[in-house]
Design a protein around this motif. Structure first.
Motif, short mmCIF file in Angstrom:
data_model
loop_
_atom_site.label_atom_id
_atom_site.label_comp_id
_atom_site.label_asym_id
_atom_site.label_seq_id
_atom_site.Cartn_x
_atom_site.Cartn_y
_atom_site.Cartn_z
N ASP A 173 2.84 -5.47 -3.50
CA ASP A 173 1.72 -5.68 -2.38
C ASP A 173 2.29 -6.06 -1.13
O ASP A 173 1.63 -6.61 -0.30
CB ASP A 173 1.74 -7.44 -3.18
N GLN A 174 2.32 -4.87 -0.98
CA GLN A 174 2.58 -4.30 0.36
C GLN A 174 1.58 -2.85 1.02
O GLN A 174 1.20 -2.54 0.23
CB GLN A 174 3.75 -4.39 0.92
N TRP A 175 1.15 -3.25 2.38
CA TRP A 175 0.86 -1.46 2.64
C TRP A 175 1.18 -0.89 3.70
O TRP A 175 1.48 -1.50 4.32
CB TRP A 175 -1.31 -2.08 2.78
N ARG A 176 1.61 0.05 3.40
CA ARG A 176 1.81 0.70 4.61
C ARG A 176 0.77 1.93 5.22
O ARG A 176 0.66 2.60 4.31
CB ARG A 176 3.41 1.55 4.20
N LEU A 218 -8.91 0.45 4.59
CA LEU A 218 -7.63 0.10 3.97
C LEU A 218 -7.35 1.72 2.98
O LEU A 218 -6.11 1.96 2.68
CB LEU A 218 -7.64 -1.30 2.78
N VAL A 219 -7.73 1.80 2.26
CA VAL A 219 -7.55 2.66 1.06
C VAL A 219 -7.29 4.51 1.64
O VAL A 219 -6.69 5.23 1.14
CB VAL A 219 -8.57 3.19 -0.16
N PHE A 271 -3.71 3.89 4.49
CA PHE A 271 -2.56 2.92 3.81
C PHE A 271 -1.99 3.50 2.58
O PHE A 271 -3.11 4.07 1.18
CB PHE A 271 -2.67 1.33 3.65
N ASP A 272 -0.35 3.30 2.02
CA ASP A 272 -0.31 3.99 0.73
C ASP A 272 0.10 2.02 0.09
O ASP A 272 0.71 1.44 0.96
CB ASP A 272 1.28 4.10 1.02
N GLN A 273 -0.04 2.38 -1.14
CA GLN A 273 -0.09 0.68 -1.46
C GLN A 273 1.49 0.24 -2.19
O GLN A 273 1.48 1.81 -2.79
CB GLN A 273 -0.95 0.24 -2.34
N SER A 274 1.81 -0.28 -2.11
CA SER A 274 3.64 -0.25 -2.83
C SER A 274 3.97 -2.01 -3.33
O SER A 274 4.17 -2.89 -2.67
CB SER A 274 4.41 -0.08 -2.13
N SER A 332 1.11 -6.93 4.36
CA SER A 332 1.04 -7.96 3.44
C SER A 332 -0.83 -7.50 2.87
O SER A 332 -1.75 -7.78 3.47
CB SER A 332 1.29 -9.43 3.36
N GLN A 333 -0.65 -8.37 2.08
CA GLN A 333 -2.42 -8.35 0.95
C GLN A 333 -2.73 -9.49 2.52
O GLN A 333 -4.22 -8.97 2.43
CB GLN A 333 -2.41 -8.68 -0.53
#
Length: 278
Positions: free
Chosen positions: A179-182, A170-171, A174-177, A157-158
């Protein structure tokens, strides 16, 4: 208010399964952690949950209770010191000792939802140009299937990514989807997750160059700590390292490990303890 006999029963079962020590004044802990489990299992109260576990000797339910009582607190780069030591001192020492094209094995014990091993994977990815042909294997274990599933998924989660992660990491990782980050696939592939209880035999896991066992032993009694440290030593390379939490120590518990001078929480095998930067 949970009855003393219920607390005593739950404490005995949790100790038997996980080594977790719960005193009878921990009723508040049972109330906060078992209430959600009681609801999820369809019981009207914690008392009903415990009564069912006691009446049926329900192993699945007793394990669920034990896992709910265990502390799974973790976040990325928690207490920066161990990660700084890993990057700045341990990696250079092992790189020189092992030579190019070797494999360095790392174990994250009690990894919870995966932030610790993924933090290490980020460091290795960022340092790969300087590490030449060295290969790395990260094995992450926990006794709780629920948190292991989350760790394997690598989705946070955020709130979770804001705890300990710089925006650049983070950037990058991770890939953002929504409000979730994978976690990105290249990092996910660097970590192998598996179920392992530290009270059970883990000799089949092989030898490790670095073992992270942080903020775990503080929940065990002295005899359990001694047994686990003895078995961890058997899995640690003769010139390998054990990294523990800031509030933990091997002093008075193990003759197999010795503190690395001037390095909080860092231990080497006895007879091989050294300054990490030497």
């Amino acid at each position: 208010m949970i009855k003393i006999e219920d607390i005593t029963f739950v404490a005995a079962e949790a100790y038997k399964r996980s080594g977790l020590v719960l005193s009878t004044d921990k009723g508040y802990l049972l109330e906060s952690r078992l209430a959600p489990l009681a609801r999820a299992e369809g019981y009207p109260s914690i008392e009903a949950l415990i009564a069912a576990a006691r009446r049926e000797s329900n192993d699945r339910l007793l394990w669920a209770i034990t896992e709910a009582l265990a502390t799974h607190e973790t976040f990325f780069f928690r207490d920066n010191t161990p990660f700084d030591l890993f990057k700045q001192e341990i990696l250079p020492v092992l790189s020189r000792a092992r030579g190019n094209m070797s494999t360095i094995r790392i174990w994250c014990a009690a990894c919870s939802s995966g932030q610790e091993p993924y933090s290490l994977a980020m460091i290795l990815e960022e340092e790969k140009a300087r590490l030449g042909g060295l290969r790395f294997e990260i094995v992450a274990t926990d006794m709780a299937p629920r948190v292991l599933e989350k760790a394997k998924a690598g989705v946070y989660s955020q709130f979770e990514v804001q705890r300990g992660l710089a925006i650049q990491r983070l950037v990058t990782h991770f890939d953002q989807s929504g409000d979730q980050w994978r976690i990105k696939p290249n990092l996910r592939s660097m970590v192998t997750f598996q179920k392992q209880n530290l009270l059970e035999n883990f000799s089949g896991m092989g030898t490790f160059d670095v073992i992270f066992c942080r903020n775990v032993l503080i929940y065990f009694d002295a005899d359990t700590k001694k047994r686990i440290l003895q078995r961890l030593a058997a899995q640690t390379a003769s010139d390998g390292y054990l990294i523990m939490g800031a509030a933990e120590t091997v002093v008075g518990l193990s003759q197999d490990f010795a503190p690395v001078e001037g390095r909080r929480g860092l231990y080497g095998r006895s007879g091989a303890a050294k300054s990490a930067a030497a």
